[in-house]
Design an enzyme around this catalytic site. Structure first.
Site, PDB file in Angstrom:
ATOM      1  N   ASP A 318       2.928 -23.731 106.712  1.00  0.00           N
ATOM      2  CA  ASP A 318       4.252 -23.821 107.313  1.00  0.00           C
ATOM      3  C   ASP A 318       5.040 -22.582 106.913  1.00  0.00           C
ATOM      4  O   ASP A 318       5.401 -22.406 105.750  1.00  0.00           O
ATOM      5  CB  ASP A 318       4.976 -25.084 106.845  1.00  0.00           C
ATOM      6  CG  ASP A 318       6.236 -25.390 107.642  1.00  0.00           C
ATOM      7  OD1 ASP A 318       6.767 -24.463 108.286  1.00  0.00           O
ATOM      8  OD2 ASP A 318       6.684 -26.554 107.614  1.00  0.00           O
ATOM      9  N   ARG A 320       7.993 -21.641 108.220  1.00  0.00           N
ATOM     10  CA  ARG A 320       9.378 -21.724 108.667  1.00  0.00           C
ATOM     11  C   ARG A 320      10.372 -21.518 107.517  1.00  0.00           C
ATOM     12  O   ARG A 320      10.052 -21.738 106.360  1.00  0.00           O
ATOM     13  CB  ARG A 320       9.634 -23.080 109.320  1.00  0.00           C
ATOM     14  CG  ARG A 320       8.922 -23.274 110.634  1.00  0.00           C
ATOM     15  CD  ARG A 320       9.101 -24.661 111.173  1.00  0.00           C
ATOM     16  NE  ARG A 320       8.464 -25.679 110.323  1.00  0.00           N
ATOM     17  CZ  ARG A 320       8.475 -26.979 110.593  1.00  0.00           C
ATOM     18  NH1 ARG A 320       9.101 -27.417 111.667  1.00  0.00           N
ATOM     19  NH2 ARG A 320       7.867 -27.825 109.782  1.00  0.00           N
TER      20      ARG A 320
END
Length: 402
Positions: A318, A320
């Site tokens: 991930d 983000r």
């Protein structure tokens, strides 16, 4: 009859004061315990059908992946839980318009959280945070009426860390952007209205923004909405990352489109008098971009799960970041929010390096199909959700099924 050791039980009571009875429900191992209802509710035939639908779909996910057709046979005796329409069926439609996903009106359930203590319901991970928050500026705001009858205000933001235009979808005219409302040198009243820095509603012939200079002339009675709606608590907030495949291309590999629609529906409910904010961040594919995301899809077809595929492409599971979301929430005037998420790591990440924003409650985003209330099911999305829960620490509150 004595339930099997691998089964969990749930209880229910009626307004007539009947005692709790035990109902056997097969739940996947990655579910969190089911919440007990706060108050008694009347047991109706419709509710009983929904409970039966739950027991038929909430079974060990491995069985779903091994035999996806078993779902249809397990619910064959229930007229409340129908199989999802085929992609080729005329009944299939693109992702729903905000406010029309499901016709229910009950407010979402929330769980208090406190990231300042280990047992605060925010998981055990400590996400990497930016040392300082980005600088953001809202450059334009516009009213968006939807086909479902609700209205929202779309805010477009620029920032000093990337060249992307991020968005805030705001439900409630009382939620305003500080950077948008600030006067700008040399602009006229028409300039202010065109970029959305006005009070009330726009209408043909209006000449004043109502924010600086002479007061705006009175608008027609049905065209002027107040911007001073009172608030009694924090708004419902969803931090949503862009997903072209799930939101636009009808992908059944993820539930992103359904989550976006459901967030908008919840924020449109009359019970959400404090309004709602969807922070829409342009970080496709958990931050790896659309091209790499499509490569990850091919790796998934070759046998990898969503986490393994990203790692094989030499990306983080991930990638983000949520610093922009924190800065946008502050610009919209909110230091306390109720966060609509299943990801405990997102709670700490959104709060910022110095807890500039506080998440006071977490509202679970349970797939509609798992609650027997619409949505869709597919082998891919079942595996995707299983991976997020088992490998990425996402949580689901079984209380959302009541």
């Amino acid at each position: 009859m004595t339930p099997d050791p691998g089964e969990k039980t749930s209880g229910k009571t009626t307004e007539a004061g009947k005692s709790w009875h035990q109902e056997t429900v097969h739940l996947p191992s990655f579910y969190s315990p089911r919440s007990r209802p706060v108050q008694d509710t009347e047991t109706t035939r419709h509710e009983e059908r929904e409970e039966f639908s739950l027991s038929s779909v909430a079974r060990p996910l491995s069985r779903t992946l091994e035999a996806p057709t078993a779902t249809l046979s397990s619910i064959a005796n229930s007229d409340a839980a129908l199989p999802p329409p085929s992609l080729l069926s005329p009944a299939f439609t693109p992702p729903a318009t905000p406010g029309t996903t499901t016709p229910r009106s009950e407010p979402p359930r929330s769980v208090p959280v406190d990231s300042s203590i280990p047992s605060g319901g925010c998981g055990t991970k400590k996400p990497r945070l930016l040392e300082t928050l980005p600088e953001v500026q809202c450059i334009v705001r516009a009213r968006i009426p939807t086909t479902g009858g609700t209205e929202m205000f779309l805010h477009l933001y620029t920032n000093n860390v990337d060249q992307k235009e991020h968005l805030a979808i705001v439900f409630g005219s009382h939620i305003r952007s500080t950077s948008l409302d600030a006067p700008r040198e040399g602009e006229t009243e028409m300039d202010r209205m065109v970029r959305g820095a006005y009070t009330g509603r726009l209408y043909p012939g209006r000449t004043q923004s109502g924010m600086i200079g002479p007061a705006a002339p009175a608008a027609p009675a049905d065209a002027d909405a107040s911007d001073t709606t009172g608030q009694s608590g924090p708004p419902l907030v969803r931090i949503h990352s862009e997903c072209y495949t799930g939101e636009t291309a009808w992908s059944a590999r993820c539930d992103c489109g359904e989550q976006l629609d459901e967030a908008a529906r919840l924020m449109s409910l009359p019970s959400e008098e404090n309004g709602g904010i969807i922070i829409y961040l342009r970080q496709e594919g958990r931050g790896i971009g659309l091209g790499e995301k499509l490569k990850a899809y091919n790796l998934q077809d070759l046998g990898s799960d969503t986490v393994e595929a990203n790692l094989l492409l030499r990306h983080p599971a991930d990638a983000r970041s949520y610093g922009l979301a924190t800065a946008m929430l502050l610009d919209l005037g909110h230091k306390e929010v109720r966060l609509l998420t299943n990801n405990p790591e997102k709670i700490r990440a959104v709060e910022g390096p110095n807890r500039e924003v506080r998440v006071t409650e977490r509202v679970a985003m349970v797939p509609l199909s798992w609650k027997g209330k619409g949505g869709f099911r597919s082998r891919e999305v079942e595996g995707y959700l299983k991976t997020k829960i088992e490998k990425m620490g996402h949580m689901l509150d079984m209380g959302g099924f009541s």
